[in-house]
Design a protein around this motif. Structure first.
Motif, PDB file in Angstrom:
ATOM      1  N   ILE A  22      14.252  66.354-101.786  1.00  0.00           N
ATOM      2  CA  ILE A  22      13.187  66.364-102.783  1.00  0.00           C
ATOM      3  C   ILE A  22      13.767  65.960-104.128  1.00  0.00           C
ATOM      4  CG2 ILE A  22      13.479  68.846-103.209  1.00  0.00           C
ATOM      5  CD1 ILE A  22      10.449  68.966-103.739  1.00  0.00           C
ATOM      6  N   MET A  78       9.753  73.157-101.011  1.00  0.00           N
ATOM      7  CA  MET A  78       9.479  72.516 -99.728  1.00  0.00           C
ATOM      8  C   MET A  78       9.014  73.584 -98.751  1.00  0.00           C
ATOM      9  SD  MET A  78      12.025  70.307 -97.219  1.00  0.00           S
ATOM     10  CE  MET A  78      11.970  68.845 -98.241  1.00  0.00           C
ATOM     11  N   ILE A 133       8.168  69.659 -91.963  1.00  0.00           N
ATOM     12  CA  ILE A 133       7.862  69.718 -93.397  1.00  0.00           C
ATOM     13  C   ILE A 133       6.356  69.599 -93.588  1.00  0.00           C
ATOM     14  CG2 ILE A 133       8.260  68.609 -95.629  1.00  0.00           C
ATOM     15  CD1 ILE A 133      10.883  67.467 -94.363  1.00  0.00           C
ATOM     16  N   LYS A 181       5.572  69.496-100.062  1.00  0.00           N
ATOM     17  CA  LYS A 181       6.645  69.309-101.042  1.00  0.00           C
ATOM     18  C   LYS A 181       6.013  69.267-102.429  1.00  0.00           C
ATOM     19  CE  LYS A 181       9.775  66.097-100.275  1.00  0.00           C
ATOM     20  NZ  LYS A 181      10.424  64.831 -99.837  1.00  0.00           N
TER      21      LYS A 181
END
Length: 298
Positions: free
Chosen positions: A269, A276, A283, A286
């Motif tokens: 990131i 996150m 994932i 974010k």
């Protein structure tokens, strides 16, 4: 493309290509770098592909340059300058926004929707790296070079001195190859976090000395929200345990902080700090620290 300042643009284009075409040819031959970086992570070209791309562009630039006096301006000089200035402001503004927030399009292997364990996996029968070894042995004060096929394996009169390896062909490298999380005392907790069945919130801080803490209050608010819902919360940093203990006191961080490679954290990131969200290693969200204030629920 917009028929603005054609004569000036053609001279600039020729100047750029006169410089870059020989440069990319030299890079293709010498292979000093493996990627020119022209398109970032959106499109990775080999050195020969980059050179071929420039050769193709040279053809268009040459046509443009030879006919530069034949193009008729659609607008007067004043309108052209205003249009060029507006375009420059739009481009610069778009770049500035992306640098100060998360990119509009994420080309990293850690984009939302990707599964980290899958990104780390190596397929069966994937090619491995091939190296050429040079072995140096000494006998009677003279050093001789051998290969892996002819070195004096069983001859004790030869004394090993040194070895050098040269990469012949690169093997398969998974998109995610350096994701490892450790406790301050060296215990690996990578699988524990990636296999967590519920949601896990990661507070990513690549460098605590350079971390922008003006939004740390908002980050703490989201952390408390996550903890109240039963989510796991972990801090990740490449800084020393002493530094994150000082950070813990300053930022009033109650979550455990683990160690990761700094480059990996910046790849995950582009925000220091950033958030996150993971679910079973996938994932699901974010956020740049400037965007955290807009999070009302996870």
């Amino acid at each position: 493309l917009l028929n603005l300042q054609i004569r000036l643009a053609s001279w600039v284009a020729v100047g750029l290509m006169v410089f870059y075409t020989p440069l990319t040819l030299w890079l293709a031959i010498s292979n000093k770098v493996t990627d020119c970086g022209c398109f970032g992570d959106a499109l990775v070209l080999t050195n020969w592909q980059t050179f071929l791309k420039n050769v193709i562009l040279d053809g268009f630039v040459l046509v443009l340059f030879l006919n530069r006096k034949e193009y008729k301006d659609l607008f007067n000089k004043k309108i052209q300058m205003v249009a060029a200035a507006v375009l420059a402001i739009l481009v610069a503004g778009f770049e500035f926004w992306n640098l100060n927030h998360l990119p509009c399009i994420d080309f990293m292997p850690y984009k939302v929707g990707n599964n980290i364990p899958e990104g780390k996996a190596i397929p069966e029968n994937a090619p491995t790296a091939v190296y050429k070894m040079k072995l140096f042995y000494e006998k009677n004060g003279q050093v001789k070079k051998f290969t892996q096929d002819n070195y004096p394996k069983n001859d004790t009169t030869w004394k090993f001195v040194d070895s050098k390896s040269t990469l012949i062909s690169k093997g398969y490298e998974p998109p995610i190859h350096d994701f490892s999380i450790q406790t301050p005392d060296g215990q690996d907790v990578t699988d524990m976090i990636l296999q967590e069945p519920g949601l896990s919130l990661l507070v990513v801080m690549s460098n605590l000395k350079k971390a922008d803490l003006k939004d740390i209050g908002e980050i703490n608010r989201v952390v408390e929200m996550a903890i109240s819902k039963g989510y796991k919360v972990y801090g990740l940093t490449s800084s020393s345990p002493e530094e994150f203990e000082a950070f813990r006191e300053k930022a009033k961080a109650t979550y455990p902080i683990y160690l990761m490679d700094g480059t990996t954290l910046k790849t995950m990131i582009r925000s220091n700090p950033g958030l996150m969200l993971l679910k079973s290693g996938t994932i699901t969200g974010k956020w740049h620290h400037r965007q955290v204030k807009n999070i009302e629920s996870i």
